[in-house]
Design an enzyme around this catalytic site. Structure first.
Site, PDB file in Angstrom:
ATOM      1  N   GLY A   1       0.771  -1.154   0.089  1.00  0.00           N
ATOM      2  CA  GLY A   1      -0.120   0.071   0.084  1.00  0.00           C
ATOM      3  C   GLY A   1       0.827   1.151   0.138  1.00  0.00           C
ATOM      4  O   GLY A   1       0.464   2.389  -0.255  1.00  0.00           O
ATOM      5  N   THR A   2       2.160   1.051  -0.022  1.00  0.00           N
ATOM      6  CA  THR A   2       3.080   2.227   0.229  1.00  0.00           C
ATOM      7  C   THR A   2       3.348   3.006  -1.147  1.00  0.00           C
ATOM      8  O   THR A   2       3.857   3.998  -1.222  1.00  0.00           O
ATOM      9  CB  THR A   2       4.607   1.638   0.556  1.00  0.00           C
ATOM     10  OG1 THR A   2       4.690   0.589  -0.350  1.00  0.00           O
ATOM     11  CG2 THR A   2       4.393   1.164   1.903  1.00  0.00           C
TER      12      THR A   2
ATOM     13  N   ARG B   1      17.111   9.961  -0.706  1.00  0.00           N
ATOM     14  CA  ARG B   1      16.617  10.508  -1.863  1.00  0.00           C
ATOM     15  C   ARG B   1      14.973  10.130  -1.827  1.00  0.00           C
ATOM     16  O   ARG B   1      14.549   9.074  -1.354  1.00  0.00           O
ATOM     17  CB  ARG B   1      17.360   9.948  -3.169  1.00  0.00           C
ATOM     18  CG  ARG B   1      16.438  10.511  -4.393  1.00  0.00           C
ATOM     19  CD  ARG B   1      17.308  10.299  -5.468  1.00  0.00           C
ATOM     20  NE  ARG B   1      18.581  11.159  -5.480  1.00  0.00           N
ATOM     21  CZ  ARG B   1      19.957  10.873  -5.647  1.00  0.00           C
ATOM     22  NH1 ARG B   1      20.354   9.733  -5.727  1.00  0.00           N
ATOM     23  NH2 ARG B   1      20.732  11.903  -5.329  1.00  0.00           N
ATOM     24  N   ILE B   2      14.194  11.189  -2.191  1.00  0.00           N
ATOM     25  CA  ILE B   2      12.708  10.972  -2.346  1.00  0.00           C
ATOM     26  C   ILE B   2      12.669  10.349  -3.739  1.00  0.00           C
ATOM     27  O   ILE B   2      12.565  11.256  -4.472  1.00  0.00           O
ATOM     28  CB  ILE B   2      11.892  12.031  -1.758  1.00  0.00           C
ATOM     29  CG1 ILE B   2      12.172  12.415  -0.323  1.00  0.00           C
ATOM     30  CG2 ILE B   2      10.439  11.947  -2.049  1.00  0.00           C
ATOM     31  CD1 ILE B   2      11.899  11.314   0.728  1.00  0.00           C
TER      32      ILE B   2
ATOM     33  N   GLY C   1      14.897   5.339   3.046  1.00  0.00           N
ATOM     34  CA  GLY C   1      13.707   4.495   3.477  1.00  0.00           C
ATOM     35  C   GLY C   1      12.534   5.639   4.267  1.00  0.00           C
ATOM     36  O   GLY C   1      12.996   6.142   5.295  1.00  0.00           O
TER      37      GLY C   1
ATOM     38  N   GLY D   1       9.530   4.363   5.287  1.00  0.00           N
ATOM     39  CA  GLY D   1       8.375   3.535   5.471  1.00  0.00           C
ATOM     40  C   GLY D   1       7.767   3.751   7.143  1.00  0.00           C
ATOM     41  O   GLY D   1       6.646   3.754   7.108  1.00  0.00           O
ATOM     42  N   GLU D   2       8.649   3.862   7.783  1.00  0.00           N
ATOM     43  CA  GLU D   2       8.363   3.964   9.327  1.00  0.00           C
ATOM     44  C   GLU D   2       8.525   5.114  10.043  1.00  0.00           C
ATOM     45  O   GLU D   2       7.889   5.546  11.166  1.00  0.00           O
ATOM     46  CB  GLU D   2       9.074   2.574   9.961  1.00  0.00           C
ATOM     47  CG  GLU D   2       8.273   1.327   9.414  1.00  0.00           C
ATOM     48  CD  GLU D   2       9.082   0.175   9.975  1.00  0.00           C
ATOM     49  OE1 GLU D   2       8.865  -0.364  10.734  1.00  0.00           O
ATOM     50  OE2 GLU D   2      10.106  -0.075   9.070  1.00  0.00           O
TER      51      GLU D   2
HETATM   52 MO1  MOS Z   1       7.583  -3.210   9.424  1.00  0.00          MO
HETATM   53  S1  MOS Z   1       6.960  -3.208  11.278  1.00  0.00           S
HETATM   54  O1  MOS Z   1       8.909  -2.727   8.942  1.00  0.00           O
HETATM   55  O2  MOS Z   1       6.806  -4.703   8.822  1.00  0.00           O
END
Ligand code: MOS
Length: 719
Positions: free
Chosen positions: A479-480, A602-603, A675, A677-678
């Site tokens: 979904g990212t 980098r984006i 990265g 993501g988090e």
């Molecule tokens: Mo995730 S918590 O990086 O799967």
């Protein structure tokens, strides 16, 4: 490292890959490649791919938290309409329990129907398979399971027995007590975070079947090769005989690895010689797919009057299951963030009678940053110092524990940019000074960081006769927007427009690759795609321009490239700002606005990167104010294990969120990605809690900041 295959039949089709001057795709906003499929419903998810002869499995979960299964009343249920099978420990095939997969040993929570032991409430004790999902559910609910129940223990607090320090979970520099004693100002505070659940929009679902001599699995996961190899190991199959696909995933957040439903579905498909689908209900997702452990944390900071840290102490405790050790590594957060003469950080665990916790949304960093970034705000208050100045005062030149250089570190740049965008300079540092009608207003800030790693992956790129390119990599787009990011990366690497690049992902036949996890997906995959594209370009017939039927394929593995990376501290950074309004008569907390400024490499795609940052900050609102799974000590199970009982931030909870970034490409790899993501959730809850203090004058050290906690704080303040 590089292998290439060239088909033999030549055609006259041409490619302009190596000659055309193309605008760069990386850095330009691009809507998701699969957006139309998703919004029109054309995109098929694991639970809705049609099959003929499809049978439906329904898990039966233990109602006791510890003990053993005495009997399973399968005969009565086998007589019910449509029922095809009842699988349980008395009749299921054995699986291997010593498998070591790419990500270590699979959690023993997947070893279902192997024994009569019940290790936790919600342990799968049977799978009922029927012609329809409704028949399977009806029969599963009618199945009478008798247990020999034993006393269970799920109590979680810092004074209980059984707490231990796992290997390599403690880091020490200097003597903490000595430096605390020598400090002019000391903060010593305890913080807690509750059990939290991933709550992906799409519940876990899997369909398994045997087809052309192979086990085929249609799944919703974070890494199809990972799932395929673990299944091959468990069922003693040749890895080449297992094929896992996961085309679209409606959220994962750490919860979509191998789980009980995969194993149960494979068992049933093997027994029945039919495709078998197992879809989990929301309650089953809560019970069987993992969660973030609650934490109890103690932070001790000691500083000189000018804010320089002498002592940095952080102790974290989380729970784990009696099946497997899982560490929520909160105490690692400070090891690269702040220097001090003495450092002591430790993660401890205690096994209790619950299912195993797992990775979730910045595991370690999310709860760890809540504690440390709150404590720093408390220290700034005691020092009479601006919280940003305090962080700048303790900015390390090299890794505080490692002594290694930082690949790049623009934390203070994020704070400076954020402070000016947010209007921090105008802030009155005194708490409880601003009011808007019934609301007390406050602002707060906190730092973010997240490791920036890369893991070896393989990718192939094929130059097709029609002038397009096909990229194959076992990436997962949870979904990212990873599929889209890889398309842009491939386009630039091939020097063509994104329209000429077709990226195929989430198919275990494409070979080993890192999973969608640890904020390392797009970097690891992007690196492999770039490497394969470069190898391909060296092989293209530049003069004739002829691409044979079947194309020309380069297939590349990044293991050597990544192994050659210089040893450095590699992290992304960010600065979080929040403004809150608190009604101390009702206890309601509203976030009015939030800003995050990130230095995160980098984006690739500004559109989806911003969405990921804003999404991460939304998880942070949710963590700060809403999310809390409640267990009943008597039953050992959850109370309100659904999206009514478990609150996640919904649209009306989320204000204007701005996410910005400053330029910060990783200098040592061709992608430059760190990265995204988090990192959006890291520090967010602390920024909100610090803002609540600024609004009310009372610290909130326990999450979530519920109305009752605000009211109790107000009562204590008045007392
Ligand atoms: Mo995730 S918590 O990086 O799967």
């Amino acid at each position: 490292m590089t292998t290439a295959t060239t088909a033999t039949t030549a055609t006259t089709a041409t490619t302009t890959a190596s000659t055309a001057a193309q605008p760069h795709a990386v850095g330009v906003a691009h809507t998701r490649i699969e957006a139309r499929d998703k919004v029109t419903g054309a995109a098929r998810y694991a639970g809705e791919i049609p099959f003929t002869e499809l049978a439906h499995g329904w898990l039966v979960l233990s109602t006791v938290a510890r003990g053993s299964v005495r009997s399973i009343g399968e005969d009565a249920v086998r007589a019910l309409p449509g029922v095809l099978s009842v699988l349980h420990h008395g009749n299921a095939p054995r699986v291997k329990d010593d498998v070591i997969g790419a990500l270590g040993r699979p959690d023993p929570i997947v070893e279902v129907f192997q024994h009569d032991r019940v290790p936790h409430a919600g342990w799968p004790v049977a799978l009922v398979v029927a012609e329809t999902s409704e028949q399977a559910r009806e029969a599963a609910e009618a199945l009478v399971v008798e247990y020999d129940e034993e006393p269970h223990d799920i109590a979680f607090h810092a004074d209980r027995p059984g707490i231990y320090t796992p290997q390599d979970m403690e880091a020490t520099k200097g003597d903490l007590d000595t430096q605390l004693a020598a400090s002019d100002v000391v903060v010593d505070a305890a913080y807690t975070t509750p059990e939290q659940h991933h709550t992906a929009m799409e519940p876990h679902a899997v369909t398994a079947r045997w087809h052309d001599g192979r086990l085929q699995v249609f799944d919703s996961n974070q890494g199809s090769k990972w799932i395929a190899d673990d299944l091959a190991g468990l069922f003693s199959l040749d890895p080449a005989a297992v094929h896992v696909r996961s085309e679209h995933v409606g959220g994962a957040f750490g919860s979509k690895g191998l789980r009980a439903h995969h194993v149960a579905a494979v068992m049933a498909a093997t027994e029945l010689h039919r495709p078998v689908r197992v879809v989990l209900t929301r309650r089953q997702v809560f019970a069987t797919t993992g969660y973030r452990s609650p934490t109890v944390q103690r932070v001790r900071l000691g500083a000189d009057p000018d804010g320089r840290l002498r002592a940095f102490g952080h102790e974290n405790l989380n729970l784990t299951s009696n099946l497997r050790e899982f560490v929520e590594g909160s105490a690692a957060f400070g090891r690269t963030m702040y220097d001090a003469d003495a450092h002591h950080t430790v993660n401890r665990v205690v096994p209790v009678d619950v299912a195993t916790p797992t990775w979730m949304r910045a595991p370690g960093e999310a709860p760890g940053s809540f504690a440390v970034e709150s404590a720093l705000d408390e220290l700034a208050e005691r020092l009479g110092m601006d919280p940003i100045a305090l962080r700048a005062r303790n900015e390390p030149a090299v890794g505080p524990m490692s002594g290694l250089p930082f690949s790049s570190r623009r934390l203070i740049g994020c704070f400076e940019d954020g402070a000016s965008r947010f209007g921090w300079a105008d802030r009155d540092p005194r708490p409880r000074m601003r009011r808007d009608g019934r609301w007390l207003l406050g602002t707060g800030t906190a730092a973010s960081t997240f490791p920036a790693g890369a893991v070896p992956s393989t990718a192939s790129v094929t130059a097709e006769p029609d002038g397009t390119f096909t990229v194959r990599i076992t990436a997962a787009d949870v979904g990212t927007g990873a599929r889209t990011a890889l398309t842009l990366i491939a386009a630039d690497a091939l020097d063509v427009t994104p329209e000429r690049v077709r990226v195929r992902i989430a198919d275990s036949d494409f070979g080993p690759a890192w999973v969608a996890g640890g904020s390392m997906g797009t970097r690891s995959w992007g690196w492999a795609v770039i490497a394969a594209a470069r190898d391909l370009r060296e092989r293209l017939p530049l003069t004739s321009g002829e691409i044979p039927d079947g194309g020309i394929t380069a297939r590349t593995d990044t293991a050597e490239l990544i192994a050659a990376l210089a040893k450095k501290e590699r992290y992304a950074y960010g600065a979080q700002f929040a403004e809150v309004a608190v009604d101390v008569a009702t206890g309601e907390v509203r976030v009015r606005r939030m800003l995050g400024v990130f230095a995160a490499g980098r984006i690739i795609n500004p559109l989806t990167a911003r969405s990921q940052f804003v999404g991460g900050m939304t998880w942070g609102i949710s963590m700060a104010l809403h999310e809390e799974a409640v267990r009943d000590e008597a039953s050992g199970g959850h109370v309100g294990a659904d999206l009514a009982g478990y609150h996640v931030a919904a649209h009306a909870d989320v204000p204007d969120i701005q996410a910005e970034w400053i330029d910060d490409p990783d200098p040592d790899d061709p992608v430059g990605i760190k990265g995204v993501g988090e990192i959006g959730i890291v520090g967010t809850a602390a920024a909100i809690a610090n803002a609540v203090w600024h609004a009310t004058g009372v610290r909130q050290r326990d999450l979530p900041i519920r109305p009752d906690r605000v009211l109790l704080a107000e009562a204590r303040r008045d007392a």
